[in-house]
Scaffold this active site. Structure first.
Site, PDB file in Angstrom:
ATOM      1  CG  ASP A  99     -15.855  -3.779 -26.456  1.00 28.93           C
ATOM      2  OD1 ASP A  99     -16.087  -3.018 -25.511  1.00 28.93           O
ATOM      3  OD2 ASP A  99     -15.223  -4.850 -26.318  1.00 28.93           O
ATOM      4  CE  LYS A 144     -12.296  -0.973 -41.913  1.00 35.02           C
ATOM      5  NZ  LYS A 144     -11.866   0.325 -42.406  1.00 35.02           N
ATOM      6  CG  ASP A 150     -11.907   3.319 -40.940  1.00 36.36           C
ATOM      7  OD1 ASP A 150     -13.109   3.166 -41.204  1.00 36.36           O
ATOM      8  OD2 ASP A 150     -11.019   3.263 -41.798  1.00 36.36           O
ATOM      9  CE1 TYR A 163     -16.383  -8.061 -29.484  1.00 38.27           C
ATOM     10  CE2 TYR A 163     -16.783  -8.496 -27.163  1.00 38.27           C
ATOM     11  CZ  TYR A 163     -16.213  -7.727 -28.154  1.00 38.27           C
ATOM     12  OH  TYR A 163     -15.482  -6.624 -27.823  1.00 38.27           O
TER      13      TYR A 163
END
Ligand code: NAP
Length: 436
Positions: free
Chosen positions: A327, A238, A303, A163
């Site tokens: 998000d 992640k 995930d 972002y």
């Protein structure tokens, strides 16, 4: 001499005062000035309805002793039409000076066009923590069997990650230059990367992740867990794939917990070790419960976390994560408790905050007086709590509960709720006020 910024196109209200900050928290006068960005699309209907609810609750709670002076400031399409500027300096200066803001959704085109004004505001004002509570209110429609088990608060990093807006379009001289540099200077000369290459003609985006930003977010999340008696803080990342950004974020969060809050936290790994030691001694595997008052710090891969929040939402109470993960997780989690129409949020920094719903402009419903304003109204409740005006927030929350009990709601809920009465946005606001 006044330290008030000189605005170009807006006026300081004659009445009211600004917030001041002590130790990162606002000290609220009885008559604060709060800048408001109405927002694009459905923002117009939502703000009209929300303002009535806010003013009625303040009136009910404080009987005229306290009042908010709303100051309209401009961003997005309304600002562009009026001032030929998507985000005028006046708007940023007003929120910075008055210390808080309430914001409706703003359009961001996909692909080309202007960059996100929402992201620009968060970055410019350094509102580094995007705080999104996800909680079920009875009668909200939900696709899951036990929606009441979902009750956690997401702390999403708000200023970094992909972002950051540092990206170059495919085929531009800048992108080509960067690709050449990375291929020839960085990969070819590094033995661990020598087989890696970025394909010619790629678009390039940069994903920064700093210790400073991870630490300040984690500090805030743990403090929230302490203040609200939450049992755990889960770092979502992640880091198995993006080792030096997401993986580093995980490390820095743990480090913050273990250096700044050592006497208040225990890691999941420490608990598991204790269990193993116990098993070795006694030969029986038992679950060691956390020490009273200690918060469990643990991490999950992003995930897997999207599955966890569906299957075992009650295992989570505070989630700390980088920008993009946050998000995705917040919209997915919102669906479990009624959808975007009821998903509030706040962008919080050390000397200011802007409260806004998770949802966007929902343009197909603009100016039809049908949209659900609850997400913005609950964002206002978050603002009242942050201001220390808990009584006004409680009145609003109780009236939402009561109105939902009566099955009076906007279309997004009534289309999924048997026996519901569908209300327009303005009628729903009236029902909330009536139920206060
Ligand atoms: P969106 O505006 O959030 O709307 C997606 C869908 O969610 C709507 O079509 C509607 O679903 C439902 N929805 C959203 N808000 C609702 C509400 N208050 N009440 C009832 N239903 C609601 O997402 P989008 O269509 O992807 O984005 C539109 C624009 O908003 C884009 O320009 C995007 O960049 C921008 N955006 C801004 C912000 C922000 O200002 N912070 C955040 C997100 C997106 P149904 O169609 O099923 O009825």
């Amino acid at each position: 001499m006044s330290d008030k910024p000189a605005f170009k196109d807006i006026k300081h209200p004659a009445q009211g005062e600004r917030l001041v900050f002590k130790g990162g928290n606002p000290v609220t006068p009885d008559h604060p000035i709060i800048p408001v960005i109405e927002g694009d699309g459905t923002g117009r209907d939502i703000w009209k309805a929300s303002r009535r609810v806010f003013d009625a609750a303040i009136d009910k709670a404080y009987k005229g002793k306290r009042k908010i002076e709303w100051l309209e400031v401009f961003a997005g399409e309304k600002a562009f039409k009026t001032f030929n500027n998507w985000l005028p300096d006046d708007t940023v200066d007003a929120i910075r000076y008055y210390g808080a803001g309430l914001k409706g959704p703003l359009t961001t085109p996909v692909g080309g066009g202007i960059r996100s004004i929402n992201v620009a505001l968060r970055q410019t004002l350094d509102l580094y923590a995007c705080v999104r509570p996800v909680k079920f209110y009875p009668n909200a429609p939900s696709p899951v069997k036990e929606p009441w088990k979902t009750d956690f608060c997401i702390y999403r990093e708000n200023t970094e990650d992909v972002y950051a807006g540092i990206e170059w379009k495919s085929g531009t001289p800048e992108a080509d230059k960067l690709i050449r540099f990375i291929n020839e200077e960085m990969c070819a000369k590094d033995p661990s990367m020598k087989n890696k290459r970025i394909r010619e003609g790629s678009g390039i985006g940069i994903k920064p992740s700093s210790k400073h930003c991870a630490q300040r977010l984690m500090r805030r999340a743990i403090q929230y867990a302490i203040d609200n008696n939450k049992p755990s803080v889960t770092i979502v990342h992640k880091g198995n794939i993006m080792k030096f950004t997401e993986g580093a974020f995980r490390e820095w969060c743990y480090e913050t917990a273990l250096t700044e809050f050592r006497d208040r936290v225990v890691t999941e790994e420490e608990l598991t070790k204790q269990e193993d030691e116990h098993a070795k001694k006694g030969g029986v595997k038992v679950t060691i419960s956390q020490e009273k008052g200690k918060i469990i710090i643990r991490d999950r891969i992003a995930d897997a976390m999207l599955q966890q929040i569906l299957l075992r939402p009650d295992s989570y109470s505070v989630i700390v994560t980088m920008n993009l993960n946050g998000d995705y997780i917040s919209d997915a989690a919102a669906a479990q408790v009624g959808g975007l129409g009821i998903a509030p949020g706040g962008n919080v920094g050390d000397i200011g905050a802007v409260f806004e719903a998770t949802h966007g402009t929902a343009p197909k419903y603009a100016d039809q007086d049908v949209i659900n304003p609850t997400a913005v109204i609950l964002s206002g409740v978050m603002m009242f709590e942050w201001l220390g005006w808990k009584e006004a927030g409680k009145i609003i929350e109780a009236s939402i509960v009561k109105t939902l009990e009566q099955k009076r709601c906007t279309f997004d809920f009534s289309r999924q709720l048997k026996g519901a009465t569908e209300l327009k946005t303005s009628e729903y606001a009236s029902a909330l006020i009536e139920n206060m």
